[in-house]
Design a protein around this motif. Structure first.
Motif, short mmCIF file in Angstrom:
data_model
loop_
_atom_site.label_atom_id
_atom_site.label_comp_id
_atom_site.label_asym_id
_atom_site.label_seq_id
_atom_site.Cartn_x
_atom_site.Cartn_y
_atom_site.Cartn_z
N ARG A 45 0.74 -1.22 0.24
CA ARG A 45 0.00 -0.19 0.40
C ARG A 45 0.91 0.70 -0.09
N GLU A 46 1.68 1.41 0.59
CA GLU A 46 2.34 1.95 0.84
C GLU A 46 3.81 2.42 -0.44
N ALA A 48 2.29 1.88 -3.84
CA ALA A 48 1.14 2.19 -4.44
C ALA A 48 1.03 3.84 -3.88
N ARG A 49 1.26 3.94 -2.91
CA ARG A 49 0.98 5.90 -3.11
C ARG A 49 2.03 6.34 -3.27
N LEU A 50 3.26 5.73 -3.45
CA LEU A 50 4.67 6.85 -4.81
C LEU A 50 4.73 6.64 -5.47
N GLU A 51 4.07 5.75 -6.47
CA GLU A 51 3.73 5.56 -7.84
C GLU A 51 3.02 6.80 -8.15
#
Length: 93
Positions: A45-46, A48-51
């Motif tokens: 999840r972390e 995916a947030r950065l992409e």
């Protein structure tokens, strides 16, 4: 292939003398069981947030065909070796 075994001792192949306690064995998860949030899921999840979100028409740049990429690499390599051999030949004389 021979040498130190991966396990410190071989696994026991006999059945345990005492039966497993009620509820400690394998069971199927029902619909009423909540999902377990593992550290791997949290990391995904972390990440995916950065992409950055990709747009619908956003596609990676087209690459040249494989035969062309390999052929160009071989051609340039052969040409560089010929130049190196000519330089060595000129210095040798």
């Amino acid at each position: 292939m021979f040498g130190t075994p991966a396990l410190s001792s071989p696994p026991s192949l006999r059945k345990p003398d005492t039966p497993l306690a009620e509820g400690s064995g394998l069971r199927l998860a029902g619909d009423d069981v909540a999902a377990v949030d593992s550290p791997v899921h949290a990391l995904q999840r972390e990440l995916a947030r950065l992409e950055p979100p990709g747009e619908e028409g956003d596609s990676p740049r087209e690459k040249a065909p494989g035969w062309l990429r390999v052929g160009m690499t071989l051609t340039i390599s052969i040409m560089l070796w010929l130049v190196i051999i000519q330089i060595i030949g000129a210095l040798w004389q």
